[in-house]
Design a protein around this motif. Structure first.
Motif, PDB file in Angstrom:
ATOM      1  N   LEU A 263       8.352  27.667   3.373  1.00 27.65           N
ATOM      2  CA  LEU A 263       8.141  28.417   2.806  1.00 27.65           C
ATOM      3  C   LEU A 263      10.263  28.298   1.500  1.00 27.65           C
ATOM      4  O   LEU A 263      10.251  27.527   1.121  1.00 27.65           O
ATOM      5  N   LEU A 264      10.344  27.864   2.952  1.00 24.86           N
ATOM      6  CA  LEU A 264      12.143  27.656   2.543  1.00 24.86           C
ATOM      7  C   LEU A 264      12.022  26.397   2.687  1.00 24.86           C
ATOM      8  O   LEU A 264      12.768  25.581   1.319  1.00 24.86           O
ATOM      9  N   VAL A 265      11.019  24.913   3.568  1.00 22.91           N
ATOM     10  CA  VAL A 265      11.593  24.375   2.598  1.00 22.91           C
ATOM     11  C   VAL A 265      10.026  23.756   1.600  1.00 22.91           C
ATOM     12  O   VAL A 265      11.465  23.345   0.265  1.00 22.91           O
ATOM     13  N   GLN A 266       9.600  24.124   0.513  1.00 20.77           N
ATOM     14  CA  GLN A 266       9.454  24.546  -0.139  1.00 20.77           C
ATOM     15  C   GLN A 266       9.914  24.750  -1.690  1.00 20.77           C
ATOM     16  O   GLN A 266      10.132  24.044  -2.647  1.00 20.77           O
ATOM     17  N   GLN A 267      11.083  25.808  -1.308  1.00 16.77           N
ATOM     18  CA  GLN A 267      11.997  26.466  -2.060  1.00 16.77           C
ATOM     19  C   GLN A 267      12.910  25.497  -2.962  1.00 16.77           C
ATOM     20  O   GLN A 267      13.542  25.566  -3.395  1.00 16.77           O
ATOM     21  N   LEU A 268      13.348  24.990  -1.531  1.00 11.72           N
ATOM     22  CA  LEU A 268      14.199  24.010  -1.471  1.00 11.72           C
ATOM     23  C   LEU A 268      13.728  22.839  -2.244  1.00 11.72           C
ATOM     24  O   LEU A 268      15.421  21.741  -2.988  1.00 11.72           O
ATOM     25  N   HIS A 269      12.489  22.882  -2.622  1.00 10.31           N
ATOM     26  CA  HIS A 269      12.363  21.261  -3.601  1.00 10.31           C
ATOM     27  C   HIS A 269      11.142  22.014  -4.647  1.00 10.31           C
ATOM     28  O   HIS A 269      11.055  20.895  -5.093  1.00 10.31           O
ATOM     29  N   SER A 270      11.651  22.447  -5.036  1.00 10.67           N
ATOM     30  CA  SER A 270      10.702  23.222  -5.935  1.00 10.67           C
ATOM     31  C   SER A 270      11.313  23.350  -7.188  1.00 10.67           C
ATOM     32  O   SER A 270      10.720  23.022  -8.095  1.00 10.67           O
ATOM     33  N   SER A 271      13.160  22.412  -7.847  1.00 10.56           N
ATOM     34  CA  SER A 271      13.155  21.975  -8.909  1.00 10.56           C
ATOM     35  C   SER A 271      14.548  21.708  -9.020  1.00 10.56           C
ATOM     36  O   SER A 271      14.936  21.302  -8.291  1.00 10.56           O
ATOM     37  N   GLU A 272      14.746  21.226 -10.067  1.00 12.88           N
ATOM     38  CA  GLU A 272      15.904  19.769  -9.960  1.00 12.88           C
ATOM     39  C   GLU A 272      17.514  21.413  -9.620  1.00 12.88           C
ATOM     40  O   GLU A 272      18.921  20.755  -9.451  1.00 12.88           O
ATOM     41  N   GLU A 273      17.213  21.905  -9.963  1.00 13.71           N
ATOM     42  CA  GLU A 273      18.191  23.160 -10.585  1.00 13.71           C
ATOM     43  C   GLU A 273      19.165  23.275  -8.593  1.00 13.71           C
ATOM     44  O   GLU A 273      20.140  23.688  -8.069  1.00 13.71           O
ATOM     45  N   GLN A 274      17.534  22.690  -7.841  1.00 14.08           N
ATOM     46  CA  GLN A 274      18.675  23.597  -6.374  1.00 14.08           C
ATOM     47  C   GLN A 274      18.687  22.212  -5.340  1.00 14.08           C
ATOM     48  O   GLN A 274      19.486  22.417  -4.053  1.00 14.08           O
ATOM     49  N   TYR A 275      19.040  21.189  -6.318  1.00 11.54           N
ATOM     50  CA  TYR A 275      19.677  19.599  -6.059  1.00 11.54           C
ATOM     51  C   TYR A 275      20.864  20.136  -5.424  1.00 11.54           C
ATOM     52  O   TYR A 275      21.359  19.662  -4.219  1.00 11.54           O
ATOM     53  N   GLN A 276      21.913  20.581  -6.279  1.00 15.97           N
ATOM     54  CA  GLN A 276      23.349  21.097  -6.020  1.00 15.97           C
ATOM     55  C   GLN A 276      23.373  21.762  -5.280  1.00 15.97           C
ATOM     56  O   GLN A 276      24.151  21.783  -4.067  1.00 15.97           O
ATOM     57  N   THR A 277      22.913  22.486  -4.641  1.00 16.57           N
ATOM     58  CA  THR A 277      22.809  23.903  -3.287  1.00 16.57           C
ATOM     59  C   THR A 277      21.846  23.543  -2.745  1.00 16.57           C
ATOM     60  O   THR A 277      21.951  24.808  -1.666  1.00 16.57           O
ATOM     61  N   ARG A 278      21.268  22.783  -2.873  1.00 15.13           N
ATOM     62  CA  ARG A 278      20.147  22.893  -1.389  1.00 15.13           C
ATOM     63  C   ARG A 278      20.881  22.766  -0.342  1.00 15.13           C
ATOM     64  O   ARG A 278      20.168  23.759   0.818  1.00 15.13           O
ATOM     65  N   TRP A 279      22.184  22.182  -0.017  1.00 16.68           N
ATOM     66  CA  TRP A 279      22.512  22.567   1.212  1.00 16.68           C
ATOM     67  C   TRP A 279      22.862  23.415   2.148  1.00 16.68           C
ATOM     68  O   TRP A 279      22.770  24.683   3.094  1.00 16.68           O
ATOM     69  N   VAL A 280      23.841  24.110   0.809  1.00 17.16           N
ATOM     70  CA  VAL A 280      24.268  26.391   0.949  1.00 17.16           C
ATOM     71  C   VAL A 280      22.804  27.046   0.844  1.00 17.16           C
ATOM     72  O   VAL A 280      22.618  27.912   2.039  1.00 17.16           O
ATOM     73  N   ASN A 281      21.882  26.439   0.181  1.00 17.57           N
ATOM     74  CA  ASN A 281      20.481  27.693   0.459  1.00 17.57           C
ATOM     75  C   ASN A 281      19.793  27.440   1.766  1.00 17.57           C
ATOM     76  O   ASN A 281      18.683  27.712   1.810  1.00 17.57           O
ATOM     77  N   ALA A 282      19.817  25.682   2.144  1.00 16.55           N
ATOM     78  CA  ALA A 282      18.908  25.066   3.700  1.00 16.55           C
ATOM     79  C   ALA A 282      19.787  26.473   4.683  1.00 16.55           C
ATOM     80  O   ALA A 282      19.219  27.546   5.358  1.00 16.55           O
ATOM     81  N   LEU A 283      21.302  26.095   4.430  1.00 16.45           N
ATOM     82  CA  LEU A 283      21.722  26.803   5.394  1.00 16.45           C
ATOM     83  C   LEU A 283      21.969  28.288   5.895  1.00 16.45           C
ATOM     84  O   LEU A 283      21.757  28.877   6.977  1.00 16.45           O
ATOM     85  N   LEU A 284      21.787  29.312   4.678  1.00 18.70           N
ATOM     86  CA  LEU A 284      22.097  30.294   4.596  1.00 18.70           C
ATOM     87  C   LEU A 284      20.435  31.096   4.993  1.00 18.70           C
ATOM     88  O   LEU A 284      20.093  31.955   6.185  1.00 18.70           O
ATOM     89  N   GLY A 285      19.025  29.893   4.556  1.00 16.05           N
ATOM     90  CA  GLY A 285      18.230  30.229   4.691  1.00 16.05           C
ATOM     91  C   GLY A 285      17.960  30.358   6.197  1.00 16.05           C
ATOM     92  O   GLY A 285      16.935  30.533   7.258  1.00 16.05           O
TER      93      GLY A 285
END
Length: 487
Positions: A263-285
């Motif tokens: 679910l975390l991986v899917q959310q990180l690639h769910s939209s273009e808005e996630q591109y810039q903050t994908r790393w911090v969201n992956a770390l927090l997740g």
């Protein structure tokens, strides 16, 4: 014999005679001179107690049979029987004994110059030009450094990563595994530093006809990350034996649900808005998945929410509210579109970002509701066990750090966030069919959010502790030391 034949014989004899003589002398010296070996690593009591099984060919053959090297935890470790601060950084004596010698802390003066020269001749071919398995040239290692491989509950000690010949085999079934730092309590952040060692200490209660408790083994490593990996591997295999591989009794890792990682991986690639903050969201997740099943995270939120409830005004028909259980859900809030709104010369910093959450944070609360149906009916008090589930939350959040001396981060929503909140009864003393009561509780929760987390209201997170300072709530200069008087 003609002159030409004489010249050929003379040249060939002159070329080959001296090398043959040197080679024959070297072989003779190597075979006849005594080799003095010292080993402080292995003691007679170790073999007697079965702690070390170097001479047990049957065990060695079992360990080597049908085993994939890639599956074996391995690495270079300095192995000693006494702990010294710094471990391998204490500059142990250099390895003068040849590859294949069982000596660990040998006496350098015990070998003659002839032995050293002869052995260097034989070792040069095998040692020269070889790497460490990764293409890098081998570096000179300390005398007590071995390439340690863990196989089927046994530690196999080799001279290097080529694993040509086993020097010693240590059985884990006789040892407890721990991290040792000289007897002092080790802070969590210093467990795997170089000065600390993996300790294999003899189990209490073991008895043997010809053995007493032996000294522990200490394994030092220069690589802190590999030391952690090897420590976990030892814990996993410490109780395994060749005869009963299922006899392992080890602490079980607290694993996250695989579905939550997906679910975390899917959310990180769910939209273009996630591109810039994908790393911090992956770390927090990922940090969340490491902690979300621990009692520490549940107690943290329970304590925080209990304090919040105590500070806000409750509906008049409810008694004291107590938190029974906290389930932090299956995910963390995701941050997108972060922007720096302000950073001025005074140090005030304001950052804005869009926050979205869909992790199903769940609370179980206990309270009592006083139900008044009018003058014709007697007022009743009903015990309620309610579940409050935050299914979704979405809004623009502001993060602010004020100029000095402020010592905290301030957080607020710019406007009322969108919330999908579900409150349902779990059990009660009588059937609760009064939807208006539950609706009143839900409305009150929304009001509390607006009163504490929506502008102009801010919530704060201190980043320094001033409990022992004369003036609280700030970062202050230390008072100047008094100037000593001159008599």
């Amino acid at each position: 014999m003609g002159f030409l034949a004489f010249v050929v014989v003379y040249i060939l004899g002159g070329v080959t005679f001296l090398p043959l003589l040197a080679f024959s002398s070297a072989v003779y010296l190597y075979r006849t001179l005594p080799i003095v070996q010292h080993s402080e690593l292995i003691e007679p009591a170790d073999e007697a107690a079965g702690v070390v099984t170097t001479k047990d060919e049957k065990t060695l053959n079992k360990l080597k049979k049908d085993f994939k090297e890639s599956d074996a935890p391995a690495g270079y470790f300095a192995v000693t029987r006494e702990w010294t601060p710094g471990g391998i950084n204490g500059k142990p004596p250099e390895r003068i004994t040849p590859v294949g010698s069982a000596s660990i802390k040998g006496d350098e003066s015990s070998q003659s110059m002839y032995q050293t020269v002869v052995r260097s001749i034989f070792d040069r071919k095998s040692a020269g030009g070889k790497g460490d398995g990764n293409g890098a040239p081998k570096k000179k290692r300390a005398l007590n450094v071995f390439y340690v491989v863990l196989r089927h509950g046994h530690l196999m000690l080799y001279d290097d990563s080529d694993q040509q010949e086993v020097r010693h085999v240590i059985s884990l079934s006789h040892h407890n595994v721990s991290i040792y730092g000289g007897g002092e309590e080790i802070p969590e952040g210093e467990l795997y530093i170089r000065r600390n060692a993996i300790c294999l200490s003899r189990k209490d209660g073991e008895s043997h006809q010809n053995a007493t408790l032996t000294k522990p083994f200490f394994l030092f490593s220069e690589n802190c990350s590999e030391k952690e990996d090897f420590y976990f591997a030892l814990l996993k295999h410490q109780e395994q034996t060749l005869d009963d591989p299922s006899s392992s009794s080890v602490p079980a890792p607290l694993k996250f649900d695989q579905a939550h990682l997906i679910l975390l991986v899917q959310q990180l690639h769910s939209s273009e808005e996630q591109y810039q903050t994908r790393w911090v969201n992956a770390l927090l997740g990922r940090l969340f998945l490491a902690l979300y099943k621990t009692p520490d995270i549940e107690n943290f939120f329970k304590k925080k929410i209990t304090k919040k409830i105590a500070r806000v005004k409750k509906p008049a028909f409810l008694s004291d509210i107590s938190i029974q259980k906290v389930d932090v859900g299956d995910g963390v809030p995701y941050i997108t579109n972060p922007k720096l709104r302000d950073l001025n010369v005074n140090g005030e910093c304001i950052i804005e970002a869009h926050v979205s959450y869909g992790g199903n944070f769940r609370l179980e609360i206990f309270t009592a509701a006083r139900i008044d149906l009018g003058a014709r009916f007697k007022t009743r008090e009903v015990d309620l066990m309610l579940s409050a589930v935050l299914k979704k939350l979405e809004g623009k959040i502001l993060i602010r750090i004020k100029p000095p001396p402020s010592n905290r981060i301030w957080i607020a929503f710019e406007s009322t966030p969108k919330m999908d909140l579900d409150i349902e009864p779990i059990i009660s003393s009588r059937s609760i069919t009064y939807r208006p009561i539950l609706q009143l509780i839900e409305n009150r929760v929304r009001e509390v959010v607006e009163e504490t987390l929506v502008l102009p209201h801010w919530d704060d997170l201190p980043f320094t502790d001033t409990i022992n300072q004369a003036y609280r709530g700030g970062v202050w200069q230390e008072p100047a030391a008094p100037v000593p008087s001159v008599s």
